[in-house]
Design a protein around this motif. Sequence first.
Motif, PDB file in Angstrom:
ATOM      1  N   PRO A 172       9.202   5.062   0.521  1.00 39.35           N
ATOM      2  CA  PRO A 172       8.764   4.301  -0.648  1.00 39.35           C
ATOM      3  C   PRO A 172       7.964   5.193  -1.591  1.00 39.35           C
ATOM      4  CG  PRO A 172       8.091   3.219   1.383  1.00 39.35           C
ATOM      5  CD  PRO A 172       8.606   4.559   1.759  1.00 39.35           C
ATOM      6  N   ILE A 208       8.931  -0.018  -7.499  1.00 37.50           N
ATOM      7  CA  ILE A 208       7.965  -0.970  -6.941  1.00 37.50           C
ATOM      8  C   ILE A 208       8.677  -2.265  -6.561  1.00 37.50           C
ATOM      9  CG2 ILE A 208       5.925  -2.372  -7.447  1.00 37.50           C
ATOM     10  CD1 ILE A 208       5.212   0.577  -7.175  1.00 37.50           C
ATOM     11  N   ARG A 231       5.971   5.297  -5.819  1.00 36.57           N
ATOM     12  CA  ARG A 231       5.543   4.556  -7.007  1.00 36.57           C
ATOM     13  C   ARG A 231       6.655   4.455  -8.044  1.00 36.57           C
ATOM     14  NH1 ARG A 231       0.038   4.487  -7.771  1.00 36.57           N
ATOM     15  NH2 ARG A 231       0.262   4.841 -10.000  1.00 36.57           N
ATOM     16  N   ALA A 273       0.844  -1.204   0.000  1.00 37.20           N
ATOM     17  CA  ALA A 273       0.000   0.000   0.000  1.00 37.20           C
ATOM     18  C   ALA A 273       0.876   1.251   0.000  1.00 37.20           C
ATOM     19  CB  ALA A 273      -0.915  -0.004   1.227  1.00 37.20           C
ATOM     20  N   GLN A 274       1.890   1.230   0.841  1.00 38.45           N
ATOM     21  CA  GLN A 274       2.805   2.362   0.934  1.00 38.45           C
ATOM     22  C   GLN A 274       3.508   2.575  -0.410  1.00 38.45           C
ATOM     23  OE1 GLN A 274       5.596   1.545   4.038  1.00 38.45           O
ATOM     24  NE2 GLN A 274       6.091   3.697   4.349  1.00 38.45           N
ATOM     25  N   PHE A 300      -3.419  -7.954  -2.912  1.00 38.21           N
ATOM     26  CA  PHE A 300      -4.420  -7.922  -1.845  1.00 38.21           C
ATOM     27  C   PHE A 300      -5.459  -9.030  -2.057  1.00 38.21           C
ATOM     28  CE2 PHE A 300      -3.202  -3.298  -2.201  1.00 38.21           C
ATOM     29  CZ  PHE A 300      -2.345  -3.332  -1.116  1.00 38.21           C
ATOM     30  N   HIS A 357      -9.384   0.581   2.060  1.00 38.06           N
ATOM     31  CA  HIS A 357      -8.996  -0.375   1.033  1.00 38.06           C
ATOM     32  C   HIS A 357      -8.017  -1.443   1.508  1.00 38.06           C
ATOM     33  CE1 HIS A 357     -10.974   2.517  -1.489  1.00 38.06           C
ATOM     34  NE2 HIS A 357     -10.848   1.729  -2.521  1.00 38.06           N
ATOM     35  N   VAL A 358      -7.309  -1.171   2.609  1.00 36.92           N
ATOM     36  CA  VAL A 358      -6.284  -2.128   3.029  1.00 36.92           C
ATOM     37  C   VAL A 358      -6.483  -2.604   4.477  1.00 36.92           C
ATOM     38  CG1 VAL A 358      -3.807  -2.534   3.285  1.00 36.92           C
ATOM     39  CG2 VAL A 358      -4.646  -1.104   1.406  1.00 36.92           C
ATOM     40  N   LYS A 412      -8.066   6.258   2.552  1.00 41.11           N
ATOM     41  CA  LYS A 412      -8.083   5.163   1.582  1.00 41.11           C
ATOM     42  C   LYS A 412      -7.311   3.943   2.094  1.00 41.11           C
ATOM     43  CE  LYS A 412      -8.307   4.639  -3.317  1.00 41.11           C
ATOM     44  NZ  LYS A 412      -8.109   5.195  -4.640  1.00 41.11           N
ATOM     45  N   ASP A 442      -3.917   4.334  -8.653  1.00 42.94           N
ATOM     46  CA  ASP A 442      -4.376   5.481  -7.881  1.00 42.94           C
ATOM     47  C   ASP A 442      -3.862   6.792  -8.465  1.00 42.94           C
ATOM     48  OD1 ASP A 442      -5.873   6.351  -5.773  1.00 42.94           O
ATOM     49  OD2 ASP A 442      -4.144   6.556  -4.439  1.00 42.94           O
ATOM     50  N   TRP A 498      -8.227  -9.594  -0.676  1.00 43.41           N
ATOM     51  CA  TRP A 498      -9.643  -9.233  -0.523  1.00 43.41           C
ATOM     52  C   TRP A 498     -10.177  -8.492  -1.737  1.00 43.41           C
ATOM     53  CZ3 TRP A 498      -5.729  -7.760   2.848  1.00 43.41           C
ATOM     54  CH2 TRP A 498      -5.196  -6.480   2.645  1.00 43.41           C
ATOM     55  N   MET A 499      -9.355  -8.375  -2.768  1.00 44.16           N
ATOM     56  CA  MET A 499      -9.787  -7.673  -3.973  1.00 44.16           C
ATOM     57  C   MET A 499      -9.626  -8.579  -5.183  1.00 44.16           C
ATOM     58  SD  MET A 499      -7.960  -4.046  -3.602  1.00 44.16           S
ATOM     59  CE  MET A 499      -8.523  -2.843  -2.425  1.00 44.16           C
ATOM     60  N   PHE A 514       2.486   1.843  -3.372  1.00 45.49           N
ATOM     61  CA  PHE A 514       1.611   2.409  -4.408  1.00 45.49           C
ATOM     62  C   PHE A 514       1.029   3.755  -3.990  1.00 45.49           C
ATOM     63  CE2 PHE A 514       1.609  -2.112  -5.614  1.00 45.49           C
ATOM     64  CZ  PHE A 514       1.985  -1.973  -6.938  1.00 45.49           C
ATOM     65  N   GLY A 515       1.499   4.268  -2.864  1.00 43.11           N
ATOM     66  CA  GLY A 515       1.086   5.614  -2.464  1.00 43.11           C
ATOM     67  C   GLY A 515      -0.319   5.687  -1.897  1.00 43.11           C
ATOM     68  N   ILE A 516      -0.803   4.580  -1.317  1.00 44.75           N
ATOM     69  CA  ILE A 516      -2.142   4.597  -0.720  1.00 44.75           C
ATOM     70  C   ILE A 516      -2.014   5.041   0.738  1.00 44.75           C
ATOM     71  CG2 ILE A 516      -4.158   3.185  -0.151  1.00 44.75           C
ATOM     72  CD1 ILE A 516      -2.842   1.308  -2.452  1.00 44.75           C
ATOM     73  N   PRO A 528     -10.344  -4.084   5.210  1.00 44.77           N
ATOM     74  CA  PRO A 528     -10.565  -5.375   4.538  1.00 44.77           C
ATOM     75  C   PRO A 528      -9.582  -6.450   4.993  1.00 44.77           C
ATOM     76  CG  PRO A 528     -10.033  -3.648   2.923  1.00 44.77           C
ATOM     77  CD  PRO A 528     -10.144  -2.978   4.246  1.00 44.77           C
ATOM     78  N   GLY A 529      -8.356  -6.058   5.324  1.00 48.46           N
ATOM     79  CA  GLY A 529      -7.373  -7.037   5.793  1.00 48.46           C
ATOM     80  C   GLY A 529      -7.751  -7.619   7.140  1.00 48.46           C
TER      81      GLY A 529
END
Lengths: 248, 252
Positions: B75, B80, B77, A146-147, B89, A159-160, A155, B103, B91-92, A149-151, A163-164
């Motif tokens: 970190p 990666i 984008r 998540a980190q 993930f 999203h993480v 969010k 995103d 759950w997706m 991808f910049g989430i 649900p996790g």
Amino acid sequence: MTKILPIGVLLGVTAVWWLAASGSTIFPTPPEVLRGIAGLATDGTLLRHVAASLYRVTFGYGVAMLLALPLGILMGWYRTAFTAFNPLVQMLRPISPIAWIPLAILWFGVSDLSPMFLVFLASFFPMVLATTSGVQLVEREYLWAAQNFGITGFKLFTHVIIPGALPTIITGMRVGLGVAWLVVVAAEMVAINSGLGFLIIDSRNAGMRYDLVVAGMVMIGAIGLLLDLVMRRLEDLKEVRWRYARGR
Amino acid sequence: MGADVSVKGVWKRFGAGDGEVSALEDMSFTVGVGEFVAIVGPSGCGKSTLLKLLAGFEQPDRGEVLIDGRPVLAPSRRGIMIAQRGSVFPWMTVRQNLDLALDGTPDPDRHQIIAQHVNLVGLAGFEERYPHELSGGMLQRVEVARALVAKPDLLYMDEPFGALDALTRLSVRNELLRILTRDRPTCLLVTHDVEEALHVADRVFVMTPRPARVALVVDVTAPRPRRMSSPELVGLKERILTELGLSAADVT
């Protein structure tokens, strides 16, 4: 086989019960209990008591969920929130909700509010604990991704983190509802005049109707089973199936 | 696409007191834009630590990690990581995973980019599946697709195929090579499989046991696609294995 086996055990136990209770004055037989249930069902008392109990559970459990899930998420994610609240939670948790009955009656009187309050107490703590540990146990790999991808921010939660943690949260909700149903019956045995707990205590007090006592117990068991089946359906959601997928 | 990497005198320790372990000691190297470097070494030699420093998940105790001349502070984008244990993930669905990695991309483009990447890794038709409904090889392809969707300049791979069986491993690896000829991000692959390193890399770094240092740098100039049986690669393999303290006779 998976259907025959449990039904067989149920029938076997009923048979043993029947044999043991025949001619006994201290335990009603299965047919007497069935007649009791039928009688309660036809004059409408059963429905009234079941509805009263379910109503109290719905509210007490609902409010507990509304408060326990956010608190658990905060405690699981923020170290400070955990440090601040965990000792309090751990101290209140082992106090049986039954011990709160005198205070509940003092505060809420003879009203629906006291059993609701006790149901709330009973289901709140298991749900806080499950949510907290669910959030704490979200695998580091997912948080890293998540980190990466910049989430961030809201969010990240929606999203993480949530649900996790959801499979563990759902297990906590199942446990919470189970205890809620246990406790509502006990709460209704004191200072209230409806609900399955009242039905049981009233059947004894108003004429030693032990057939109705056991009828009430059977109904409690059946409805408890039904509630758990509903909660189990949540575990079949595709969003949480990953956690349970192995081993089934 | 691509970025250059410069690691200068990096030290990294874990723990404290008697339990303190030195993972990296005075490590330095550079990687050019679009270059593919494989890092091989004994287990627990600090290879994974190195990737975490490069990706910004950890900070060095001393020294610098520079991407395009600027220090990596967190970190992003741009670089990666494809982790050993996988981090799609669960759950997706496949689509939701790629969508989350996109995103910030304007909505109209997303659908097309997702479709393109799903096709790229040969998973068309599996967009609505959940990870637990996929095989290990397919899941690893999702991992690759999700990483590439972010259009990274750098790709860090920590034993990405370690959990796959030998055949699947080979096919996913070939597929990765094919895909990378298109985007050409700078790649750093950590592996304990010498053949894998020689199969994919422009250069192979051979590390010493902890604390890790680069003991040997091997240039792999053989043209692609590579045949592992070619005398050149067999020779290089022997040299690397010797450096790792094994002779080719021990393993073949």
